[in-house]
Design an enzyme around this catalytic site. Structure first.
Site, mmCIF file in Angstrom:
data_model
loop_
_atom_site.group_PDB
_atom_site.id
_atom_site.type_symbol
_atom_site.label_atom_id
_atom_site.label_comp_id
_atom_site.label_asym_id
_atom_site.label_seq_id
_atom_site.Cartn_x
_atom_site.Cartn_y
_atom_site.Cartn_z
ATOM 1 N N GLY A 64 6.909 26.328 -10.218
ATOM 2 C CA GLY A 64 5.686 25.535 -10.322
ATOM 3 C C GLY A 64 4.674 25.854 -9.251
ATOM 4 N N GLY A 117 -0.401 26.210 -8.557
ATOM 5 C CA GLY A 117 -1.336 25.794 -7.506
ATOM 6 C C GLY A 117 -1.138 24.369 -7.036
ATOM 7 C CE LYS A 118 4.394 21.706 -9.707
ATOM 8 N NZ LYS A 118 5.014 21.032 -10.873
ATOM 9 C CG LEU A 123 4.697 28.741 -14.387
ATOM 10 C CD1 LEU A 123 4.186 27.374 -14.817
ATOM 11 C CD2 LEU A 123 3.608 29.794 -14.496
ATOM 12 N N GLY A 124 7.315 30.452 -10.573
ATOM 13 C CA GLY A 124 7.816 30.330 -9.210
ATOM 14 C C GLY A 124 8.129 28.896 -8.841
ATOM 15 C CG LEU A 156 3.236 31.730 -9.216
ATOM 16 C CD1 LEU A 156 4.133 32.558 -10.129
ATOM 17 C CD2 LEU A 156 2.185 32.618 -8.557
ATOM 18 C CB SER A 201 11.662 29.908 -12.040
ATOM 19 O OG SER A 201 10.968 29.091 -11.135
ATOM 20 C CE1 TYR A 211 19.718 23.580 -15.999
ATOM 21 C CE2 TYR A 211 18.894 23.896 -18.227
ATOM 22 C CZ TYR A 211 19.143 24.391 -16.962
ATOM 23 O OH TYR A 211 18.804 25.688 -16.663
#
Length: 338
Positions: free
Chosen positions: A223, A227-228, A220-221, A225, A218, A53
């Site tokens: 990010g 909606g961005k 939020l998939g 999910l 992850s 990372y």
């Protein structure tokens, strides 16, 4: 915040884990400290990092995340923290790690080099959970587990885990450990979200039967999910916006996460969350941590403003009716990430 045991180990952690993969490029050190402080103050005691990372992998940044986490750890009681890190898998498969000459692997040589580097950057004498970042199906698992067992016996590592692993790989490694009397994996860290429920197909049952805990990343998939990316948007600074001009591997990953099916399922999940008067971000994390095979769900942020929505999930339990609505979306849009 609820606490859960990691596998069969003695380690108990908060059911939300703060991921750090953006620290050092998308989030500078001051911002990273603020994010971790907010999580710590809310009761999060579990922090996940890796020698590779931040992401996307880049030789300019590799290892910086662990250095940031290490400096932050000095502001806290080390014994109050559960720190996880990872050794990079083989560089001859789907990714080339930007260190050790791009020749990383899961043999004893690389595992020992990796853990010493992580201990130095984290400025600590032990790592609570040490994980293989991705597998090497062609290398004898017994050899990998023997090297990892050596780390546990030496006290440099408390418990072991794997990541991005298959059902075969997990069960084969457990067999190797049990057969040879070695430390076994207590955790598996795989992609798992409302947009990617494949873990439930086989791996979930293997985890239940073998007492291995999933630490999903992850939730939020990527990010999506949040909606961005709705309507084909690619916001500046967002992960998959960065991948648009990246090598083919990153572009392929972007299309896996951001596609017609994932965007449609996201729209439907947003509608369910709206009925609950809840952020879809909060709902997605709450859904993840309600699974019996999940010990702690890894969340991530690039700004402090994103943190409250993430941590709000700690106080949420979704109703049976909401879970049925979510399942209906999954049936209508099967495997949106492929």
């Amino acid at each position: 915040m609820q606490k859960n045991r990691l596998g069969k180990s003695s380690i108990v952690v908060s059911d939300i884990c703060m991921g750090t993969m953006t620290f050092g490029n998308q989030a500078d050190e001051k911002t990273s400290f603020r994010i971790m402080d907010m999580a710590y103050d809310a009761g999060v005691d579990f922090y996940d990092t890796a020698e590779m990372y931040p992401v996307p992998p880049d030789a300019k940044y590799a290892g910086v995340t662990e250095e940031i986490v290490g400096r932050w750890m000095k502001t806290k009681d080390r014994e109050s923290l559960i720190i996880a890190s990872k050794v990079a898998g083989p560089s001859h498969v789907w990714i080339t790690a930007p260190f050790r000459g791009g020749k990383t692997g899961l043999d004893r040589h690389h595992i020992m080099r990796a853990v010493e580097g992580s201990l130095r950057r984290l400025d600590t004498d032990y790592i609570d959970l040490y994980q293989t970042h991705w597998p090497d199906a062609d290398y004898p698992l017994e050899e990998t587990m023997m090297a990892l067992d050596e780390l546990v016996r030496s006290g440099k590592v408390r418990i072991l885990g794997c990541s991005n692993e298959s059902t075969w790989g997990l069960t084969k490694s457990l067999w190797a450990s049990d057969t040879h009397g070695l430390a076994r994996h207590d955790t598996i860290q795989n992609n798992f979200s409302l947009n990617n429920r494949r873990f439930e197909d086989e791996l979930a049952q293997a985890c239940r039967q073998e007492n291995v805990s999933l630490i999903p990343y992850s939730p939020l998939g990527g990010g999506v999910l949040s909606g961005k990316y709705n309507g084909g948007a690619f916001p500046e600074g967002a992960r998959f916006s960065m991948y648009l001009q990246s090598p083919k591997r990153q572009q392929a990953m972007m299309h896996r996460f951001v596609n017609e099916k994932t965007l449609e399922s996201t729209r439907r999940y947003q509608a369910i969350a709206a009925e609950l008067e809840m952020s879809v971000v909060t709902m997605a994390i709450a859904w993840s941590k309600q699974h019996d095979f999940v010990a702690s769900t890894i969340v991530g942020a690039t700004t402090p403003e994103q943190v409250p929505e993430l941590l709000a999930a700690a106080e949420v339990t979704l109703s049976a009716d909401t879970l049925k609505q979510i399942d209906a979306v999954s049936r209508d849009i099967l495997y949106p990430m492929g």
